[in-house]
Design an enzyme around this catalytic site. Structure first.
Site, PDB file in Angstrom:
ATOM      1  N   ASP A 171       0.830  -1.210   0.000  1.00  0.00           N
ATOM      2  CA  ASP A 171       0.000   0.000   0.000  1.00  0.00           C
ATOM      3  C   ASP A 171       0.864   1.260   0.000  1.00  0.00           C
ATOM      4  O   ASP A 171       2.077   1.198  -0.202  1.00  0.00           O
ATOM      5  CB  ASP A 171      -0.981  -0.034   1.183  1.00  0.00           C
ATOM      6  CG  ASP A 171      -0.265   0.032   2.540  1.00  0.00           C
ATOM      7  OD1 ASP A 171       0.983   0.140   2.586  1.00  0.00           O
ATOM      8  OD2 ASP A 171      -0.962  -0.017   3.570  1.00  0.00           O
ATOM      9  N   GLU A 174       3.798   0.940   2.052  1.00  0.00           N
ATOM     10  CA  GLU A 174       4.719  -0.115   1.647  1.00  0.00           C
ATOM     11  C   GLU A 174       4.580  -1.312   2.580  1.00  0.00           C
ATOM     12  O   GLU A 174       5.562  -1.925   2.997  1.00  0.00           O
ATOM     13  CB  GLU A 174       6.153   0.461   1.592  1.00  0.00           C
ATOM     14  CG  GLU A 174       6.093   1.866   0.981  1.00  0.00           C
ATOM     15  CD  GLU A 174       7.403   2.469   0.546  1.00  0.00           C
ATOM     16  OE1 GLU A 174       7.551   2.683  -0.644  1.00  0.00           O
ATOM     17  OE2 GLU A 174       8.256   2.725   1.404  1.00  0.00           O
ATOM     18  N   GLU A 333       8.682  14.130   7.886  1.00  0.00           N
ATOM     19  CA  GLU A 333       7.714  13.100   7.483  1.00  0.00           C
ATOM     20  C   GLU A 333       6.644  12.931   8.557  1.00  0.00           C
ATOM     21  O   GLU A 333       5.458  12.805   8.264  1.00  0.00           O
ATOM     22  CB  GLU A 333       8.451  11.778   7.274  1.00  0.00           C
ATOM     23  CG  GLU A 333       7.573  10.630   6.827  1.00  0.00           C
ATOM     24  CD  GLU A 333       8.379   9.363   6.562  1.00  0.00           C
ATOM     25  OE1 GLU A 333       9.023   8.858   7.520  1.00  0.00           O
ATOM     26  OE2 GLU A 333       8.396   8.891   5.424  1.00  0.00           O
TER      27      GLU A 333
HETATM   28  C1  BGC Z   1       6.336   5.897   3.234  1.00  0.00           C
HETATM   29  C2  BGC Z   1       5.946   5.982   1.760  1.00  0.00           C
HETATM   30  C3  BGC Z   1       6.817   6.987   1.039  1.00  0.00           C
HETATM   31  C4  BGC Z   1       8.282   6.747   1.306  1.00  0.00           C
HETATM   32  C5  BGC Z   1       9.154   7.856   0.737  1.00  0.00           C
HETATM   33  C6  BGC Z   1       7.820   5.631   3.329  1.00  0.00           C
HETATM   34  O1  BGC Z   1       8.192   5.572   4.683  1.00  0.00           O
HETATM   35  O2  BGC Z   1       5.615   4.859   3.862  1.00  0.00           O
HETATM   36  O3  BGC Z   1       4.605   6.367   1.631  1.00  0.00           O
HETATM   37  O4  BGC Z   1       6.541   6.909  -0.312  1.00  0.00           O
HETATM   38  O5  BGC Z   1       8.516   6.668   2.677  1.00  0.00           O
HETATM   39  O6  BGC Z   1       8.776   9.097   1.251  1.00  0.00           O
END
Ligand code: BGC
Length: 385
Positions: A171, A174, A333
């Site tokens: 998803d 990931e 993030e």
């Molecule tokens: C997130 C993803 C994202 C990736 C890069 C991962 O930790 O779950 O949604 O695409 O980081 O930012």
């Protein structure tokens, strides 16, 4: 702080977001997910990048977004032969192992890289089709956009999704490649709809490709009906849980009509179950870095509030996101004010270092919401650069 000062701060963070994104964009056009974070360094994700490009395009920087879309289209064009080979095998009834399907992230020169990853994810290709369509509607063939590549890349992405849309895959986070995730289906649905209805893209497709896309869209429509519980969309088919990525199934993807009871119940369920003191968690069982709140998801909530006419609530989301910026104006993030699983936080810090900062997707979503609310945009990109 009075309201006027607050608004100026919000606009300044939009300018800063644009700079963070464009100063990190590679000469090839790729947007790095997070330039210095150990696990993401050197890679560009279609999912992150497509939403970043949407923010940059809305902000008025057609050249940067166009260069990103051209990069994606080249990555896909370079793989047209590979994709057609996969499709031929699937059509012969052969099972194509997930490891041979397209990855979720690429190195800046369009390569696969050598680090293992949870790679089979379909959503990015749908999100890219949706984002390039939005960009072309907004700016036409602006500088930076190479139409020949866009057409070839579009056709390749559509053929790929037509063939593999119903495979379970990882998803947005990931995780859980054993399931079919509603936010993945929403991304694919939006991408195939965009590619088959936007005059700037649909000529890239043959009649057969358009017909196959229509079939895939019907199939996703039927599956979506199975992904509803207690009136709202569910994280995957077969659970009653929600996930904040479902917000995208309402706005921007319109997997369910924005004014439907299902849409309203989905946004409400995410807000009730996953939003704490203004910040949105990914899902209730999240343990990644202790399961904090994600600025980019809070921006998705704000976007949904804004299009539903709840401007004050949307502004609250924008302010909350802005408050998470570091002194340098960088958005992470996730933040750790409220953790769902605090015991897991240190384990991730030991493994990958402190939380990815800046995360360009957070900045891209800030631009999306700031422009949606009129706090930034309308040519700001020129003034900001
Ligand atoms: C997130 C993803 C994202 C990736 C890069 C991962 O930790 O779950 O949604 O695409 O980081 O930012």
């Amino acid at each position: 702080m009075n309201r006027r000062n607050k608004l100026i701060d919000l606009e300044a963070l939009a300018q800063r977001s644009h700079r963070v994104i464009t100063s990190n964009q590679t000469p090839s056009g790729a947007y790095p997910a997070s330039p210095a974070f150990s696990a993401y360094r050197g890679y560009c994700w279609f999912r992150d990048g497509a939403f970043i490009a949407e923010g940059v395009s809305r902000y008025g920087d057609a050249a940067s977004a166009g260069a990103f879309h051209t990069w994606c289209a080249r990555v896909l064009s370079d793989r047209t032969g590979h994709v057609d080979g996969l499709i031929a095998r699937a059509e012969r009834g052969e099972h194509v192992p997930a490891a041979e399907l397209l990855p979720t992230r690429y190195t800046f020169d369009g390569g696969l890289g050598s680090d293992p990853w949870w790679d089979f994810q379909l959503d990015g290709y749908g999100t890219w089709l949706w984002a390039v369509s939005e960009h072309l509607r907004r700016h036409g063939e602006a500088p930076g956009t190479d139409d020949a590549y866009i057409q070839k890349g579009t056709a390749t992405a559509v053929r790929y999704l037509n063939a593999f849309w119903d495979r379970p895959c990882y998803d947005w986070w990931e995780e859980h490649d054993e399931h079919r995730h509603l936010s993945t289906l929403g991304s694919i649905h939006a991408g195939l709809r965009a590619a088959t209805s936007n005059p700037a893209l649909m000529d890239a497709l043959s009649d057969a490709e358009r017909a196959a896309a229509a079939e895939a869209l019907d199939g996703i429509g039927s599956l979506t009906a199975e992904g509803v519980a207690d009136g709202h969309l569910t994280k995957w088919i077969g659970t009653t849980d929600v996930d904040a990525s479902l917000l995208a199934c309402v706005e921007p993807f319109g997997l369910v009509s924005r004014t439907s009871a299902t849409a309203e119940a989905t946004v409400r369920a995410v807000e009730d179950q996953l939003c704490v003191n203004g910040g949105v968690h990914r899902y209730a069982a999240d343990t990644f870095y202790g399961g904090g709140q994600w600025p980019l998801l809070t921006a998705f909530l704000g976007w949904n509030h804004a299009v539903a006419g709840r401007r004050e609530a949307a502004l609250e989301c924008l302010r909350w996101v802005a408050e998470q910026a570091t002194d340098d104006g960088e958005l992470p993030e996730q933040v750790d004010h409220h953790l769902l699983a605090p015991d897991y936080r240190q384990e991730w810090i030991d493994r990958w270092g402190t939380v990815a900062t800046p995360l360009l997707w957070s900045h891209g979503m800030y631009l999306v919401l700031a422009t949606e609310l009129g706090v930034a945009g309308n040519g700001s990109a020129g003034a900001a650069s």
